[in-house]
Design a protein around this motif. Structure first.
Motif, PDB file in Angstrom:
ATOM      1  N   HIS A 231       0.861  -1.227  -0.196  1.00  0.00           N
ATOM      2  CA  HIS A 231       0.072  -0.226   0.031  1.00  0.00           C
ATOM      3  C   HIS A 231       0.786   1.233   0.033  1.00  0.00           C
ATOM      4  CE1 HIS A 231      -3.107   2.793   0.740  1.00  0.00           C
ATOM      5  NE2 HIS A 231      -2.509   3.209   1.807  1.00  0.00           N
ATOM      6  N   VAL A 232       0.432   2.023  -0.951  1.00  0.00           N
ATOM      7  CA  VAL A 232       1.335   3.359  -0.805  1.00  0.00           C
ATOM      8  C   VAL A 232       0.265   4.247  -0.447  1.00  0.00           C
ATOM      9  CG1 VAL A 232       2.320   5.076  -2.455  1.00  0.00           C
ATOM     10  CG2 VAL A 232       2.773   2.628  -2.692  1.00  0.00           C
ATOM     11  N   PRO A 233       0.545   5.494   0.184  1.00  0.00           N
ATOM     12  CA  PRO A 233      -0.427   6.570   0.608  1.00  0.00           C
ATOM     13  C   PRO A 233      -0.939   7.250  -0.438  1.00  0.00           C
ATOM     14  CG  PRO A 233       1.542   6.414   2.101  1.00  0.00           C
ATOM     15  CD  PRO A 233       1.887   5.603   1.028  1.00  0.00           C
ATOM     16  N   THR A 234      -2.101   7.580  -0.466  1.00  0.00           N
ATOM     17  CA  THR A 234      -2.532   8.415  -1.634  1.00  0.00           C
ATOM     18  C   THR A 234      -1.986   9.759  -1.489  1.00  0.00           C
ATOM     19  OG1 THR A 234      -4.423   9.090  -0.405  1.00  0.00           O
ATOM     20  CG2 THR A 234      -4.874   6.892  -1.624  1.00  0.00           C
ATOM     21  N   ARG A 235      -2.323  10.584  -2.387  1.00  0.00           N
ATOM     22  CA  ARG A 235      -1.893  11.759  -2.601  1.00  0.00           C
ATOM     23  C   ARG A 235      -2.274  12.876  -1.348  1.00  0.00           C
ATOM     24  NH1 ARG A 235      -2.712  14.813  -7.935  1.00  0.00           N
ATOM     25  NH2 ARG A 235      -1.491  16.655  -6.920  1.00  0.00           N
ATOM     26  N   ARG A 236      -3.720  12.493  -0.837  1.00  0.00           N
ATOM     27  CA  ARG A 236      -4.497  13.041   0.031  1.00  0.00           C
ATOM     28  C   ARG A 236      -3.878  12.465   1.599  1.00  0.00           C
ATOM     29  NH1 ARG A 236      -9.288  15.650   0.657  1.00  0.00           N
ATOM     30  NH2 ARG A 236     -10.312  15.809   2.800  1.00  0.00           N
TER      31      ARG A 236
ATOM     32  N   ALA B 287      -0.783  11.507   2.094  1.00  0.00           N
ATOM     33  CA  ALA B 287       0.533  11.956   2.041  1.00  0.00           C
ATOM     34  C   ALA B 287       0.472  13.547   2.551  1.00  0.00           C
ATOM     35  CB  ALA B 287       1.204  11.654   0.735  1.00  0.00           C
ATOM     36  N   ALA B 288      -0.348  14.356   1.830  1.00  0.00           N
ATOM     37  CA  ALA B 288      -0.536  15.724   2.177  1.00  0.00           C
ATOM     38  C   ALA B 288      -1.183  15.811   3.638  1.00  0.00           C
ATOM     39  CB  ALA B 288      -1.672  16.470   1.389  1.00  0.00           C
TER      40      ALA B 288
ATOM     41  N   GLY C 179      -0.470  17.771   8.723  1.00  0.00           N
ATOM     42  CA  GLY C 179      -1.354  17.317   9.637  1.00  0.00           C
ATOM     43  C   GLY C 179      -1.361  18.215  10.898  1.00  0.00           C
ATOM     44  N   SER C 180      -0.261  18.380  11.356  1.00  0.00           N
ATOM     45  CA  SER C 180      -0.078  19.475  12.564  1.00  0.00           C
ATOM     46  C   SER C 180      -0.770  20.916  12.223  1.00  0.00           C
ATOM     47  CB  SER C 180       1.049  19.531  13.242  1.00  0.00           C
ATOM     48  OG  SER C 180       2.090  20.143  12.224  1.00  0.00           O
TER      49      SER C 180
END
Length: 428
Positions: free
Chosen positions: A405-410, A412-413, A418-419
């Motif tokens: 599984h590779v993180p989606t662009r969302r 990853a963003a 996130g903080s």
């Protein structure tokens, strides 16, 4: 680097002279529909004037009597000459003689130049380029015409067609297979064959849309030729054995730029007729120029021609600065794009003229027939598109296919910011 779209005043003056000369002195010949003999007599004084202006055979270097202008300037000149079918011959650069002279300038030794090239430049001889075969089509690696060395001679056997000017030429430059076991691009060579050599059988001029021989009775179109045990001296070989493909590329590269610029000249003439018709023809309550569809034709034609012009001059510039090999993609692009622009603009001009455009009272119908052929000769559109696509795609690599599984662009963003997003949400 700096980009400059200007033209030196001295050369701009030459171009202005050419425009006036083609319009005032050469175009009127179209209404006479002269045969070959009469045309030669009518154009002889015009050719002398071109020579006095220093514009004769401008595609060749100065030491061979040309102007040494380079491809960009030649392109601008051919744009003017393209407006009239008689103009290139008046300026000493009509196909196929101009391309054959360039080929001889590149590959011939001094003795060959004296025998064939210089008389060709002086207009004392005519030439033809005999490469295309019925079975090979656009793939020159499928050529089957053979030349076998026999002592001091080459013996040629084969079948060619679409040898332009073959039936009126004094000599033929024949592409032949000299080493069938060599690498595909080293199999062929070029040999000069005088047309009166025993065994050269010119079967016919092939009737075409662009040159319907059965209508005009005028020879000099695209000849079908049989070479049957044709013996020529080994000295008639141009360059070295196996140089055929290299010489062909060097001949066809500049030739395609000249074709495309001449097509622009022809397109401009059709475009002018379209615009004149648009502001003159009154129908359904207003002139055609007020109709949105006709406005679309005018705008689309102008944009397509401008794109083709810039693409072609850029290809010419790249050839001048980096050579033919570095310009193959650009040359292939302008060949299929320029042919489509030529066809589209003429088609719109015919449509705007209605039934008049379909008649021979206007030059549009002849222009249209020749425009359709432009998508075939010097390589059909499809071959050039394949060339462009292959050269572009070779610089790309397949994307890695993940096994986990590779993180989606969302996702990853969200992980990266996130903080900040949480802080922003809490402040609200």
């Amino acid at each position: 680097m700096a980009w400059d779209f200007s033209t030196e005043p001295e050369f701009a003056a030459k171009l202005a002279w050419m425009r006036d000369f083609v319009r005032d002195e050469i175009m009127p010949l179209e209404t006479l529909e002269p045969d070959r003999e009469l045309l030669a007599k009518l154009t002889e004084p015009l050719k002398e004037e071109v020579k006095r202006q220093g514009l004769w055979a401008a595609h060749l270097p100065p030491e061979l009597g040309g102007g040494g202008f380079g491809q960009v300037k030649l392109g601008l000149m051919h744009e003017i000459l393209g407006a009239c079918a008689y103009a290139p011959s008046v300026f000493g650069n009509n196909a196929p003689d101009s391309g054959n002279a360039e080929l001889l300038a590149l590959g011939a030794n001094e003795e060959q130049k004296q025998r064939w090239m210089y008389p060709l430049l002086e207009g004392k001889l005519r030439s033809a380029f005999s490469m295309t075969e019925p079975g090979a089509g656009a793939d020159p690696t499928l050529l089957t015409t053979r030349a076998v060395r026999d002592g001091g001679e080459w013996v040629i056997n084969g079948h060619k067609w679409f040898t332009s000017n073959g039936s009126t030429a004094d000599f033929l430059i024949v592409m032949v297979v000299t080493d069938p076991d060599a690498a595909p691009r080293r199999r062929a060579s070029m040999i000069v064959v005088p047309v009166d050599t025993p065994g050269v059988r010119i079967l016919r001029d092939i009737p075409t849309m662009g040159h319907p021989y059965e209508r005009t009775g005028e020879p000099g179109g695209h000849a079908e030729i049989i070479y049957e045990d044709v013996h020529v001296p080994v000295e008639n070989l141009i360059g070295e054995v196996g140089d055929g493909f290299v010489l062909a590329q060097k001949r066809l590269g500049p030739g395609r730029i000249h074709h495309c610029m001449r097509w622009l000249g022809q397109s401009r003439r059709a475009f002018d007729m379209l615009c004149e018709r648009a502001v003159s023809r009154y129908v359904h309550g207003s002139v055609l120029a007020d109709k949105q569809l006709v406005q679309d034709w005018v705008a689309s034609s102008a944009a397509e021609m401008q794109a083709a012009r810039l693409m072609t001059l850029h290809a010419a510039w790249k050839m001048d600065t980096e050579g033919v090999a570095a310009s193959l993609s650009e040359i292939a692009m302008i060949k299929f794009w320029g042919a489509s622009v030529l066809y589209n603009v003429i088609d719109r001009a015919i449509q705007a003229h209605g039934s008049l455009g379909y008649t021979t009272d206007l030059p549009l119908e002849a222009m249209y027939r020749h425009a359709r052929a432009a998508r075939i000769y010097d390589g059909p559109d499809e071959v050039h598109k394949v060339t462009v696509a292959r050269r572009i795609l070779r610089d790309y690599r397949p994307a890695d296919v993940p096994t986990e599984h590779v993180p989606t662009r969302r996702e990853a963003a969200r992980a990266k910011f996130g903080s900040l997003l949480d802080t922003y949400a809490s402040n609200e």
